[in-house]
Structure formats: C-alpha cells, structure tokens
Design a protein around this motif. Structure first.
Motif, short mmCIF file in Angstrom:
data_model
loop_
_atom_site.label_atom_id
_atom_site.label_comp_id
_atom_site.label_asym_id
_atom_site.label_seq_id
_atom_site.Cartn_x
_atom_site.Cartn_y
_atom_site.Cartn_z
N GLN A 72 17.44 92.95 35.36
CA GLN A 72 17.71 91.82 34.60
C GLN A 72 16.71 90.58 34.97
OE1 GLN A 72 21.72 90.14 34.67
NE2 GLN A 72 22.54 92.22 35.03
N ARG A 73 15.50 91.01 35.54
CA ARG A 73 14.59 90.08 35.82
C ARG A 73 14.07 89.28 34.41
NH1 ARG A 73 8.72 92.31 37.96
NH2 ARG A 73 8.93 93.15 35.71
N ASP A 74 13.49 89.98 33.44
CA ASP A 74 13.41 88.95 32.41
C ASP A 74 14.32 88.09 31.91
OD1 ASP A 74 11.01 90.45 32.34
OD2 ASP A 74 11.68 92.02 30.94
N HIS A 75 15.67 88.51 31.98
CA HIS A 75 16.73 87.64 31.66
C HIS A 75 16.79 86.22 32.66
CE1 HIS A 75 20.72 86.08 30.79
NE2 HIS A 75 20.95 86.18 31.84
N PHE A 76 16.59 86.39 33.88
CA PHE A 76 16.53 85.30 34.93
C PHE A 76 15.29 84.63 34.83
CE2 PHE A 76 19.73 88.69 37.20
CZ PHE A 76 20.68 87.90 36.66
N GLN A 77 14.25 85.10 34.42
CA GLN A 77 13.06 84.58 34.41
C GLN A 77 12.87 83.48 33.24
OE1 GLN A 77 9.82 87.32 35.44
NE2 GLN A 77 10.28 87.01 37.70
N ARG A 78 13.70 83.64 32.25
CA ARG A 78 13.44 82.95 31.14
C ARG A 78 13.79 81.50 31.41
NH1 ARG A 78 17.27 86.20 28.03
NH2 ARG A 78 16.23 88.07 27.66
N CYS A 79 14.71 81.08 32.46
CA CYS A 79 14.81 79.77 32.82
C CYS A 79 14.05 79.09 33.63
CB CYS A 79 16.39 79.76 33.04
SG CYS A 79 16.63 80.47 34.47
N ALA A 80 13.13 80.15 34.27
CA ALA A 80 12.13 79.70 35.52
C ALA A 80 11.05 78.64 34.55
CB ALA A 80 11.66 80.50 35.98
N PRO A 81 10.56 77.58 35.37
CA PRO A 81 9.42 76.88 34.76
C PRO A 81 8.15 77.48 34.74
CG PRO A 81 10.58 75.79 36.82
CD PRO A 81 10.98 76.99 36.70
N LEU A 82 7.88 78.34 35.69
CA LEU A 82 6.63 79.10 35.68
C LEU A 82 6.88 80.54 36.13
CD1 LEU A 82 4.29 76.29 37.18
CD2 LEU A 82 4.21 76.98 34.59
N VAL A 83 6.20 81.41 35.42
CA VAL A 83 6.39 82.83 35.89
C VAL A 83 5.01 83.22 35.22
CG1 VAL A 83 7.66 84.78 35.45
CG2 VAL A 83 8.83 82.77 35.41
N GLU A 84 4.47 84.47 36.28
CA GLU A 84 3.36 85.21 35.71
C GLU A 84 3.54 86.56 36.32
OE1 GLU A 84 -1.14 84.93 37.45
OE2 GLU A 84 -0.46 83.30 36.20
N ASN A 85 3.35 87.58 35.58
CA ASN A 85 3.42 88.94 35.88
C ASN A 85 4.73 89.24 36.76
OD1 ASN A 85 0.88 89.39 34.76
ND2 ASN A 85 -0.10 88.79 36.82
N GLY A 86 5.74 88.86 36.20
CA GLY A 86 6.84 89.16 37.01
C GLY A 86 7.33 88.23 38.05
N LEU A 87 6.64 87.21 38.33
CA LEU A 87 6.81 86.57 39.58
C LEU A 87 6.94 85.05 39.36
CD1 LEU A 87 3.73 88.19 41.77
CD2 LEU A 87 6.07 88.73 41.92
N TYR A 88 7.87 84.51 40.15
CA TYR A 88 7.88 83.22 40.12
C TYR A 88 6.86 82.22 40.76
CZ TYR A 88 12.66 84.30 39.13
OH TYR A 88 13.90 84.84 38.50
N LEU A 89 6.39 81.38 40.05
CA LEU A 89 5.05 80.49 40.67
C LEU A 89 5.96 79.10 41.02
CD1 LEU A 89 2.44 81.08 37.88
CD2 LEU A 89 2.78 82.03 39.95
N VAL A 90 5.59 78.79 42.37
CA VAL A 90 5.96 77.61 42.68
C VAL A 90 4.72 76.70 43.48
CG1 VAL A 90 8.03 78.66 43.57
CG2 VAL A 90 6.18 78.73 45.34
#
Length: 95
Positions: A72-90
């Motif tokens: 469910q990675r794509d589902h959870f990353q939809r609400c993240a502010p920054l995502v690149e190549n399946g990784l959360y950017l902080v």
C-alpha cells in the motif's frame, strides 16, 4: 553501604519526586534491606556458572516470514508532502 535519610532526599530531588520526611524514613529502611540482599548475592561464588540468555530453557515460536498484506506504499505516500522514487523526502537536519 548504608543509606541515610539525606541520600533518599537527594535521590528524590534528582528524580523530581515529592517526598516528605515520613516517606523518606520508610524508603531508608526499604533501600537498606535491598542493599543488604545485594551484598548477600555478591558473596555467592558464580565462577563455574555459565551465563544464560534466559532463565527458562524454551524456544520462541516464530511465525513464517510471509507477506500477509498487500503493498500500500502508493496509497500511503499520496498524503506525503514530498515523495521521489517511492521514498519520503524530508528536510535536512544534520549538516
């Protein structure tokens, strides 16, 4: 080692505990008995005793290492502010 009333008061202060004199006197007795027991334990000869990882001779039952949930990675990353190549950017916090 003897515990005194002032030792208990100081430890309570360091731990930020409110302790009145009656309670401190009670803890002096309790801690004194605990230290006496530790002194007794230190007299036991343990040179020939093999250290144990656990006091019971038991093995842990483990479940099979199987995937039980869908990805469910794509589902959870939809609400993240920054995502690149399946990784959360902080934001960078260490320079």
């Amino acid at each position: 080692m003897a515990i005194e009333h002032e030792d208990v008061r100081r430890a309570a202060h360091l731990a930020r505990l409110g302790l009145d004199d009656a309670d401190a006197a009670h803890y002096v007795d309790d801690l004194g008995r605990i230290l006496e027991m530790v002194d007794q334990l230190q007299t036991v000869d343990t040179d020939q005793v093999t250290p144990m990882a656990h006091p019971l001779d038991a093995t842990q039952r483990l479940r099979a290492d199987e995937v039980t949930e869908p990805d469910q990675r794509d589902h959870f990353q939809r609400c993240a502010p920054l995502v690149e190549n399946g990784l959360y950017l902080v934001p960078r916090v260490v320079e």
